[in-house]
Enzyme design. Sequence first.
Site, short mmCIF file in Angstrom:
data_model
loop_
_atom_site.label_atom_id
_atom_site.label_comp_id
_atom_site.label_asym_id
_atom_site.label_seq_id
_atom_site.Cartn_x
_atom_site.Cartn_y
_atom_site.Cartn_z
N CYS A 158 68.32 -16.36 -40.52
CA CYS A 158 67.02 -15.85 -40.97
C CYS A 158 66.92 -14.36 -40.63
O CYS A 158 67.36 -13.91 -39.57
CB CYS A 158 65.86 -16.65 -40.40
SG CYS A 158 65.22 -16.11 -38.83
N GLU A 159 66.34 -13.64 -41.57
CA GLU A 159 66.28 -12.19 -41.39
C GLU A 159 65.22 -11.76 -40.39
O GLU A 159 65.19 -10.62 -39.98
CB GLU A 159 66.06 -11.49 -42.73
CG GLU A 159 64.71 -11.72 -43.36
CD GLU A 159 64.61 -11.09 -44.75
OE1 GLU A 159 65.64 -10.74 -45.34
OE2 GLU A 159 63.47 -10.95 -45.22
N HIS A 160 64.34 -12.70 -40.02
CA HIS A 160 63.28 -12.33 -39.07
C HIS A 160 63.75 -12.36 -37.63
O HIS A 160 63.36 -11.52 -36.83
CB HIS A 160 62.08 -13.27 -39.24
CG HIS A 160 61.54 -13.28 -40.62
ND1 HIS A 160 61.41 -14.42 -41.37
CD2 HIS A 160 61.11 -12.27 -41.40
CE1 HIS A 160 60.90 -14.12 -42.56
NE2 HIS A 160 60.72 -12.83 -42.60
N HIS A 161 64.54 -13.37 -37.29
CA HIS A 161 64.96 -13.52 -35.89
C HIS A 161 66.47 -13.44 -35.72
O HIS A 161 66.96 -13.52 -34.59
CB HIS A 161 64.47 -14.88 -35.35
CG HIS A 161 62.98 -15.05 -35.44
ND1 HIS A 161 62.38 -15.67 -36.52
CD2 HIS A 161 61.98 -14.68 -34.60
CE1 HIS A 161 61.07 -15.68 -36.34
NE2 HIS A 161 60.79 -15.08 -35.19
N CYS A 172 64.94 -20.81 -35.57
CA CYS A 172 63.83 -20.00 -35.03
C CYS A 172 62.55 -20.84 -34.92
O CYS A 172 61.62 -20.44 -34.22
CB CYS A 172 63.59 -18.75 -35.87
SG CYS A 172 63.03 -19.07 -37.54
N HIS A 195 65.48 -24.58 -39.47
CA HIS A 195 65.50 -23.19 -39.00
C HIS A 195 65.47 -23.19 -37.47
O HIS A 195 64.52 -23.68 -36.86
CB HIS A 195 64.27 -22.44 -39.54
CG HIS A 195 64.35 -22.20 -41.01
ND1 HIS A 195 64.49 -20.94 -41.56
CD2 HIS A 195 64.35 -23.06 -42.06
CE1 HIS A 195 64.56 -21.04 -42.88
NE2 HIS A 195 64.46 -22.31 -43.21
N GLN A 228 64.98 -18.48 -46.79
CA GLN A 228 65.47 -19.60 -47.59
C GLN A 228 65.04 -19.49 -49.06
O GLN A 228 65.79 -19.84 -49.97
CB GLN A 228 64.97 -20.92 -46.97
CG GLN A 228 65.59 -22.15 -47.62
CD GLN A 228 65.13 -23.43 -46.95
OE1 GLN A 228 64.91 -23.46 -45.74
NE2 GLN A 228 64.98 -24.49 -47.72
N1 LIG Z 1 59.16 -18.13 -45.63
C1 LIG Z 1 60.12 -18.11 -44.70
N2 LIG Z 1 59.79 -17.83 -43.44
C2 LIG Z 1 60.79 -17.84 -42.53
C3 LIG Z 1 62.12 -18.12 -42.83
N3 LIG Z 1 62.83 -18.05 -41.68
C4 LIG Z 1 61.95 -17.74 -40.71
N4 LIG Z 1 60.72 -17.62 -41.20
C5 LIG Z 1 59.40 -17.30 -40.59
O1 LIG Z 1 59.21 -15.93 -40.47
C6 LIG Z 1 57.99 -15.78 -39.76
C7 LIG Z 1 57.94 -14.50 -39.00
O2 LIG Z 1 56.63 -14.44 -38.50
P1 LIG Z 1 56.13 -13.45 -37.36
O3 LIG Z 1 54.74 -13.86 -36.95
O4 LIG Z 1 56.34 -12.05 -37.81
O5 LIG Z 1 57.20 -13.72 -36.20
P2 LIG Z 1 57.03 -14.54 -34.86
O6 LIG Z 1 55.93 -13.96 -34.03
O7 LIG Z 1 58.38 -14.59 -34.22
O8 LIG Z 1 56.57 -15.97 -35.39
P3 LIG Z 1 56.75 -17.42 -34.78
O9 LIG Z 1 58.09 -17.93 -35.28
O10 LIG Z 1 55.61 -18.22 -35.35
O11 LIG Z 1 56.74 -17.31 -33.28
C8 LIG Z 1 57.86 -17.05 -38.92
O12 LIG Z 1 56.74 -17.76 -39.40
C9 LIG Z 1 59.15 -17.81 -39.23
O13 LIG Z 1 58.98 -19.22 -39.19
C10 LIG Z 1 62.43 -18.38 -44.18
O14 LIG Z 1 63.57 -18.63 -44.57
N5 LIG Z 1 61.40 -18.39 -45.08
ZN LIG Z 2 63.43 -16.87 -38.16
#
Ligand SMILES: Nc1nc2c(ncn2[C@@H]2O[C@H](COP(=O)(O)OP(=O)(O)OP(=O)(O)O)[C@@H](O)[C@H]2O)c(=O)[nH]1
Ligand SMILES: [Zn+2]
Length: 209
Positions: A98-101, A169, A167, A139
């Site tokens: 995942c690109e977020h974490h 994360c 996921h 995804q």
């Molecule tokens: N739509 C989508 N979201 C994703 C995917 N992979 C990770 N995420 C979400 O990306 C979001 C990033 O949200 P943020 O609030 O910026 O990050 P965060 O504080 O680490 O969020 P939490 O995971 O809720 O603790 C999270 O809700 C993750 O679950 C994906 O493939 N698709």
């Molecule tokens: Zn993630």
Amino acid sequence: MSHNSSTKEEIDGYIKVDQYNEEHVSRIASHYTDILASLGEDPSREGLLKTPERVAKALQFLTHGYNIDAAAVLKGAMFEEDYSQMVVVKDIEVYSMCEHHMLPFFGKAHIAYIPNGHIVGLSKIPRVVDIFARRLQVQERLTNEIRDCIQETLNPVGVAVVMECKHMCMAMRGVQKQNSVTTTSAFTGAFENDVTRSEFLRLITATLS
Ligand SMILES: Nc1nc2c(ncn2[C@@H]2O[C@H](COP(=O)(O)OP(=O)(O)OP(=O)(O)O)[C@@H](O)[C@H]2O)c(=O)[nH]1
Ligand SMILES: [Zn+2]
């Protein structure tokens, strides 16, 4: 791995251990030495000495899809064939990040297309999945990129992609839900029709006996 040109091995969807980009490996590794120290670790202890380099190589592998041309992979095995029923490849393992974490998400992809004069070598469909999965992704985009690549390259009567992933994360951190699975889907052409789409969904949920 060269990041500037596609070798035959890269087009085939592979990265060989001797193809890492050494310059990138050493740059990423030096950052990881700092990261280890910032985490309170001792980067000079024996068990961690080679860790920055290992992580750098692992990350290069996990993102090696950026420089592979998925359309070229499909075009490499397209054959004229007078078969016009649905072709389904299901239960394709998927490993992405995942690109977020930058944590893994993984699961299965189920893909179908209805040929329009051309079929494609079956192995090329999982290869296309891997090429887009081996990048930093969400995804939803991964699902759409696979659909678009097959649609634009093969020009079939329709394409269907369903992905079911877990996921990390959402499991190892954050909301900590161990059992949730995310399903995404993308359709074109004939699969926008309820009957065809239902047939595909029935085929991917059916078990062979
Ligand atoms: N739509 C989508 N979201 C994703 C995917 N992979 C990770 N995420 C979400 O990306 C979001 C990033 O949200 P943020 O609030 O910026 O990050 P965060 O504080 O680490 O969020 P939490 O995971 O809720 O603790 C999270 O809700 C993750 O679950 C994906 O493939 N698709
Ligand atoms: Zn993630």
